[in-house]
Enzyme design. Structure first.
Site, mmCIF file in Angstrom:
data_model
loop_
_atom_site.group_PDB
_atom_site.id
_atom_site.type_symbol
_atom_site.label_atom_id
_atom_site.label_comp_id
_atom_site.label_asym_id
_atom_site.label_seq_id
_atom_site.Cartn_x
_atom_site.Cartn_y
_atom_site.Cartn_z
ATOM 1 N N GLY A 114 35.777 48.760 31.529
ATOM 2 C CA GLY A 114 35.176 47.960 30.469
ATOM 3 C C GLY A 114 34.744 48.798 29.280
ATOM 4 O O GLY A 114 35.287 49.874 29.011
ATOM 5 N N LYS A 166 44.883 46.084 40.527
ATOM 6 C CA LYS A 166 43.814 45.700 39.597
ATOM 7 C C LYS A 166 43.400 44.236 39.821
ATOM 8 O O LYS A 166 42.215 43.881 39.720
ATOM 9 C CB LYS A 166 44.271 45.922 38.146
ATOM 10 C CG LYS A 166 43.255 45.495 37.082
ATOM 11 C CD LYS A 166 41.965 46.282 37.194
ATOM 12 C CE LYS A 166 40.927 46.095 36.119
ATOM 13 N NZ LYS A 166 40.736 44.867 35.437
ATOM 14 N N HIS A 169 41.201 44.217 42.747
ATOM 15 C CA HIS A 169 39.930 44.803 42.291
ATOM 16 C C HIS A 169 39.073 43.730 41.614
ATOM 17 O O HIS A 169 37.873 43.606 41.867
ATOM 18 C CB HIS A 169 40.221 45.954 41.326
ATOM 19 C CG HIS A 169 39.055 46.417 40.512
ATOM 20 N ND1 HIS A 169 38.603 45.729 39.394
ATOM 21 C CD2 HIS A 169 38.229 47.481 40.650
ATOM 22 C CE1 HIS A 169 37.556 46.360 38.892
ATOM 23 N NE2 HIS A 169 37.309 47.426 39.636
ATOM 24 N N GLU A 173 35.506 42.058 42.433
ATOM 25 C CA GLU A 173 34.456 42.012 41.404
ATOM 26 C C GLU A 173 33.790 40.618 41.364
ATOM 27 O O GLU A 173 32.565 40.508 41.286
ATOM 28 C CB GLU A 173 35.131 42.342 40.066
ATOM 29 C CG GLU A 173 34.252 42.509 38.863
ATOM 30 C CD GLU A 173 35.117 42.881 37.642
ATOM 31 O OE1 GLU A 173 35.559 44.041 37.549
ATOM 32 O OE2 GLU A 173 35.355 42.017 36.781
HETATM 33 O O1 LIG Z 1 37.450 46.353 35.781
HETATM 34 C C1 LIG Z 1 37.116 45.986 34.675
HETATM 35 O O2 LIG Z 1 36.888 46.748 33.733
HETATM 36 C C2 LIG Z 1 36.961 44.521 34.442
HETATM 37 O O3 LIG Z 1 37.442 43.811 35.532
HETATM 38 C C3 LIG Z 1 37.714 44.115 33.203
HETATM 39 O O4 LIG Z 1 39.085 44.164 33.474
HETATM 40 C C4 LIG Z 1 37.271 42.800 32.610
HETATM 41 O O5 LIG Z 1 35.934 42.775 32.332
HETATM 42 C C5 LIG Z 1 37.672 41.636 33.434
HETATM 43 O O6 LIG Z 1 39.014 41.397 33.144
HETATM 44 C C6 LIG Z 1 36.908 40.365 33.204
HETATM 45 O O7 LIG Z 1 37.519 39.427 34.009
HETATM 46 P P1 LIG Z 1 37.067 37.936 34.073
HETATM 47 O O8 LIG Z 1 37.092 37.442 32.637
HETATM 48 O O9 LIG Z 1 38.099 37.260 34.895
HETATM 49 O O10 LIG Z 1 35.690 37.914 34.639
#
Ligand SMILES: O=C(O)[C@H](O)[C@@H](O)[C@H](O)[C@H](O)COP(=O)(O)O
Length: 330
Positions: A114, A166, A169, A173
């Protein structure tokens, strides 16, 4: 090493910063001319050394496939395209096919970290041929956190494996975030806890559930302990849905991730049509009270209509049971 980077939004822009800081020469292109270093893909291709390495960091789906189609026009056989966006893994197979027809190589790479990645480094999950991964390794090393490569980089398999990793992952999350969030609501819902954010803060070191997500929760609660400036509304970008679809397709139970995804859908409804129906049915069969929308309780529904019992029919005549020699029925 000198690479091209297409897409200079929130993620691409900060990745360019980190790459440059770690010794990679980057020429960036975006539809928005403000952050761009060049004004077209043709210009980008002209400044890159051969074999060209181009990192694509644009939204998944049509935008990515449009960029790939345009790259076919300006790149040459032997060049390498890396898709670092959040593409669906089966789209990668189509991308590899499109590029492969022109002899252009392809690696897919899931990127996590992020907006903090610029400082902390990004974790990377790559899919593709070993020689293509080797070509891009200086780029991966510049992006990932310092230290043991195996803790923040994986060559997960052939094309698609990076984004598949990913996707899973992100499913995890969803489940983790939902569990923490529900725990916070439970802590806050009982008068026995004086300061719920303080409890979460005290979980940061030493507990079994310590994590970066927990640290981020504590950050979010600092200065807004009841999250009063945030609506209980959560979007999703697709990877949670794809994870659930994969679970269904493979027959693998994923109840925690699925429930977390559905909780996000529910968060977007001001009124739940399904729960209105549940309340209506309780009223219909049990005469239970319902609430007016946003208002007080309504009394129980009308007296149920009494349907007379039908007269009991005479039992059918059965032949006498056969009796064996011991006197017991057969
Ligand atoms: O690992 C990461 O850095 C996050 O997962 C990143 O990829 C992003 O914040 C998500 O894509 C949000 O995903 P959502 O919008 O589906 O919650």
């Amino acid at each position: 090493m000198h690479i091209g980077l297409i897409g200079l939004g929130k993620m691409g822009f900060s990745m360019r910063e980190r790459l440059r800081r770690n010794g990679i020469d980057v020429t960036g292109f975006d539809r928005n001319p403000v952050p761009s270093d060049v004004m077209s893909l043709t210009e980008l291709a002209a400044v890159l050394p051969s074999p060209r390495v181009v990192w694509v960091m644009v939204p998944a789906g049509k935008v990515t496939s449009d960029v790939v189609r345009d790259l076919v026009e300006v790149l040459s056989p032997g060049d390498l395209v890396i898709d670092g966006g959040n593409s669906r893994y089966d789209d990668d197979l189509r991308t590899a096919d499109t590029l492969g027809k022109s002899g252009i190589r392809f690696v897919d790479c899931g990127v996590s970290g992020g907006i903090w990645g610029q400082e902390n480094g990004y974790a990377l999950m790559a899919g593709g041929a070993a020689e293509d991964i080797d070509l891009a390794m200086p780029v991966f090393d510049a992006l990932r956190p310092r230290g043991d490569r195996a803790r923040s980089f994986v060559h997960a398999g052939s094309v698609g494996a990076g984004h598949y990793s990913k996707m899973i992952h992100n499913g995890i999350e969803y489940g983790l975030m939902q569990a923490y969030a529900e725990g916070f609501e439970l802590l806050s819902g009982k008068g026995i806890i004086d300061d719920p954010p303080a409890v979460m803060k005290a979980w940061q070191d030493g507990t079994v559930i310590r994590s970066w997500l927990l640290d981020l929760m504590v950050n979010a609660l600092d200065g807004d302990p009841e999250l009063s400036r945030i609506a209980g509304y959560a979007e999703d970008s697709g990877e949670g849905r794809w994870t659930v679809q994969e679970a269904v397709a493979s027959g693998i139970p994923a109840p925690a991730i699925t429930a977390a995804l559905y909780a996000r859908f529910a968060s977007r409804q001001e009124e739940s049509p399904a729960m209105k129906m549940v309340a209506a049915l309780r009223q219909q069969f049990g005469g239970h009270t319902v609430q007016l929308p946003g208002g007080p309780q309504m009394p129980a529904g009308p007296e149920p209509e009494v349907v007379p019992e039908p007269e009991a029919a005479a039992p059918p005549r059965l032949p006498p049971a056969a009796v064996d020699e011991s006197g017991s029925p057969e």
